[in-house]
Motif scaffolding. Structure first.
Motif, PDB file in Angstrom:
ATOM      1  N   LEU A  35     -18.379  21.501 -15.471  1.00 36.87           N
ATOM      2  CA  LEU A  35     -18.532  20.386 -14.749  1.00 36.87           C
ATOM      3  C   LEU A  35     -17.322  21.048 -13.055  1.00 36.87           C
ATOM      4  CD1 LEU A  35     -19.024  17.074 -15.814  1.00 36.87           C
ATOM      5  CD2 LEU A  35     -20.976  17.844 -15.037  1.00 36.87           C
ATOM      6  N   GLN A  36     -16.311  21.705 -13.850  1.00 38.42           N
ATOM      7  CA  GLN A  36     -15.029  22.584 -12.693  1.00 38.42           C
ATOM      8  C   GLN A  36     -15.780  23.641 -12.442  1.00 38.42           C
ATOM      9  OE1 GLN A  36     -11.722  22.863 -14.183  1.00 38.42           O
ATOM     10  NE2 GLN A  36     -10.959  23.507 -12.458  1.00 38.42           N
ATOM     11  N   HIS A  37     -16.534  24.543 -12.793  1.00 39.63           N
ATOM     12  CA  HIS A  37     -16.850  26.469 -12.556  1.00 39.63           C
ATOM     13  C   HIS A  37     -18.609  25.772 -12.575  1.00 39.63           C
ATOM     14  CE1 HIS A  37     -12.277  27.343 -13.116  1.00 39.63           C
ATOM     15  NE2 HIS A  37     -12.814  26.200 -14.027  1.00 39.63           N
ATOM     16  N   LYS A  38     -19.104  24.839 -12.711  1.00 37.85           N
ATOM     17  CA  LYS A  38     -20.612  24.754 -12.754  1.00 37.85           C
ATOM     18  C   LYS A  38     -21.483  26.473 -13.707  1.00 37.85           C
ATOM     19  CE  LYS A  38     -20.693  22.729  -7.724  1.00 37.85           C
ATOM     20  NZ  LYS A  38     -19.858  22.260  -8.656  1.00 37.85           N
ATOM     21  N   ALA A  39     -20.684  27.732 -14.034  1.00 39.08           N
ATOM     22  CA  ALA A  39     -20.572  28.532 -14.464  1.00 39.08           C
ATOM     23  C   ALA A  39     -19.608  28.987 -15.161  1.00 39.08           C
ATOM     24  CB  ALA A  39     -21.551  29.492 -13.912  1.00 39.08           C
ATOM     25  N   VAL A  40     -19.899  29.042 -16.639  1.00 43.61           N
ATOM     26  CA  VAL A  40     -19.163  29.200 -17.771  1.00 43.61           C
ATOM     27  C   VAL A  40     -19.867  30.538 -18.942  1.00 43.61           C
ATOM     28  CG1 VAL A  40     -17.379  28.060 -18.805  1.00 43.61           C
ATOM     29  CG2 VAL A  40     -18.381  26.767 -17.897  1.00 43.61           C
ATOM     30  N   PHE A  41     -18.614  31.687 -18.299  1.00 41.97           N
ATOM     31  CA  PHE A  41     -19.070  32.644 -19.241  1.00 41.97           C
ATOM     32  C   PHE A  41     -18.109  32.577 -20.986  1.00 41.97           C
ATOM     33  CE2 PHE A  41     -20.565  32.764 -14.960  1.00 41.97           C
ATOM     34  CZ  PHE A  41     -21.378  33.218 -15.159  1.00 41.97           C
ATOM     35  N   PHE A  42     -19.048  32.563 -22.368  1.00 43.36           N
ATOM     36  CA  PHE A  42     -17.989  32.775 -22.838  1.00 43.36           C
ATOM     37  C   PHE A  42     -18.089  34.428 -23.905  1.00 43.36           C
ATOM     38  CE2 PHE A  42     -18.788  29.222 -22.777  1.00 43.36           C
ATOM     39  CZ  PHE A  42     -17.578  27.936 -22.968  1.00 43.36           C
ATOM     40  N   LYS A  43     -17.623  34.900 -23.505  1.00 46.41           N
ATOM     41  CA  LYS A  43     -17.496  36.855 -24.194  1.00 46.41           C
ATOM     42  C   LYS A  43     -17.385  36.587 -25.486  1.00 46.41           C
ATOM     43  CE  LYS A  43     -17.283  39.241 -22.163  1.00 46.41           C
ATOM     44  NZ  LYS A  43     -18.709  40.558 -21.652  1.00 46.41           N
ATOM     45  N   SER A  44     -18.503  37.359 -26.059  1.00 42.63           N
ATOM     46  CA  SER A  44     -18.265  38.797 -27.314  1.00 42.63           C
ATOM     47  C   SER A  44     -18.507  37.137 -28.713  1.00 42.63           C
ATOM     48  CB  SER A  44     -17.106  39.167 -27.682  1.00 42.63           C
ATOM     49  OG  SER A  44     -16.677  40.073 -27.076  1.00 42.63           O
ATOM     50  N   GLN A  45     -19.497  36.045 -28.076  1.00 43.24           N
ATOM     51  CA  GLN A  45     -19.668  35.196 -28.956  1.00 43.24           C
ATOM     52  C   GLN A  45     -20.963  35.430 -30.372  1.00 43.24           C
ATOM     53  OE1 GLN A  45     -18.409  31.897 -28.909  1.00 43.24           O
ATOM     54  NE2 GLN A  45     -17.609  32.979 -27.469  1.00 43.24           N
ATOM     55  N   HIS A  46     -21.991  36.039 -30.294  1.00 44.67           N
ATOM     56  CA  HIS A  46     -22.534  37.209 -31.222  1.00 44.67           C
ATOM     57  C   HIS A  46     -23.242  35.608 -32.290  1.00 44.67           C
ATOM     58  CE1 HIS A  46     -21.472  40.660 -29.807  1.00 44.67           C
ATOM     59  NE2 HIS A  46     -21.009  40.215 -29.932  1.00 44.67           N
ATOM     60  N   LEU A  47     -23.483  34.175 -31.553  1.00 39.85           N
ATOM     61  CA  LEU A  47     -23.912  34.040 -32.123  1.00 39.85           C
ATOM     62  C   LEU A  47     -25.823  34.086 -33.121  1.00 39.85           C
ATOM     63  CD1 LEU A  47     -23.701  30.734 -29.554  1.00 39.85           C
ATOM     64  CD2 LEU A  47     -22.426  31.761 -31.556  1.00 39.85           C
ATOM     65  N   ASP A  48     -25.844  33.629 -34.373  1.00 40.02           N
ATOM     66  CA  ASP A  48     -27.426  33.445 -34.987  1.00 40.02           C
ATOM     67  C   ASP A  48     -28.064  32.319 -34.180  1.00 40.02           C
ATOM     68  OD1 ASP A  48     -27.118  31.626 -35.985  1.00 40.02           O
ATOM     69  OD2 ASP A  48     -26.228  32.738 -37.970  1.00 40.02           O
TER      70      ASP A  48
END
Length: 283
Positions: A35-48
């Motif tokens: 809600l503060q930044h409108k787009a959030v990018f999480f690096k190197s998660q490698h989720l299955d």
């Protein structure tokens, strides 16, 4: 954890943080950033795919695309395409030498629904050796840039959003199916100036992909207003641009932001997977 703003008005990159569905503080943390930044990018998660779905369900209520297809996509290269039978909420967005990138228009996800999608979550499965970035535009900032007189002009207007403008060509050989789907999912009218349900910020809520006309005005006046509004997303002042690496995850406010997938990587493969989160009825 390290946080770095990506654009002046939209986007923040988060390092050294794991999207863990067992974390009781996950939803609150993500929502505060979103809600503060409108787009959030999480690096190197490698989720299955299993963890991806669990993370999304912790953040909000997940949606299944209205045009669900488990085998063949209704529109080649564009959602809806469900690659996993056990997770129908995951939409595959896959492009290669035969199915070229075709999402290079400023748009929001599923805002042609009666209750537009609140947020989208995208994970990078396979990234081309070059290109394939995504851009986001802050449409609250775009509204703030308007003069008082233009804001007043737009305040009470409503926009008709129609999915058929996007998918019509896919049903060229199946007019009966098109007619049935149009009856099931008719065009929807939403405020051109949306009051965000969680932040109460004023947002310009229309885009060139699904916004087809302004209610109650002539075709010429409708075109003039929509062209003015839609072109604001193209202004770099309101944008950020994210360069993907495999394993990255992006979450964005689909009400407040538009996005644009840069299609500059042909003939290489680009495979992304998306989950959308339900919104609330618009007043």
């Amino acid at each position: 954890m390290a946080r770095k703003k990506l654009g002046t008005h939209i986007g923040v990159v988060v390092d050294d943080y794991r999207l863990d569905p067992a974390d009781p503080g996950l939803r609150d943390f993500v929502m505060e950033l979103l809600l503060q930044h409108k787009a959030v990018f999480f690096k190197s998660q490698h989720l299955d795919r299993h963890t991806f779905a669990k993370v999304a369900r912790q953040i909000g209520k997940t949606e299944v695309h209205p045009f669900r297809t488990e085998d063949e996509p209704a529109v080649v290269g564009i959602s809806p395409f469900q690659p996993y039978r056990e997770y129908p909420e995951i939409t595959g967005i896959h492009h290669d030498a035969k199915v070229t990138g075709n999402l290079n228009s400023w748009h929001s996800d599923l805002n042609w629904r009666a209750v537009p999608t609140f947020a989208s979550i995208l994970r990078a499965v396979q990234i081309p050796p070059r290109g394939g970035d995504t851009c986001w535009a802050n449409m609250g900032n775009a509204y703030d840039s308007l003069s008082d007189s233009v804001r007043t002009e737009l305040e009470e207007l409503r926009v008709v959003h129609d999915w058929a403008q996007i998918y019509r060509s896919a049903f060229a050989d199946h007019p009966d199916v098109l007619r049935q789907l149009r009856e099931k999912y008719p065009a929807q009218s939403h405020p051109l100036v949306l009051t965000h349900p969680f932040t109460e910020e004023k947002i310009l809520f229309s885009n060139k992909v699904s916004g087809v006309r302004i209610e109650g005005v002539s075709a010429e006046e409708s075109r003039r207003i929509l062209d003015m509004v839609h072109l604001l997303a193209w202004r770099p002042e309101f944008q950020c641009r994210f360069q993907w690496e495999e394993g990255d995850v992006a979450i964005w406010d689909n009400l407040a932001a538009q996005h644009y997938a840069v299609s500059d990587y042909w003939p290489h493969d680009r495979k992304m997977e998306r989950i959308t989160l339900e919104g609330v009825p618009i007043k």
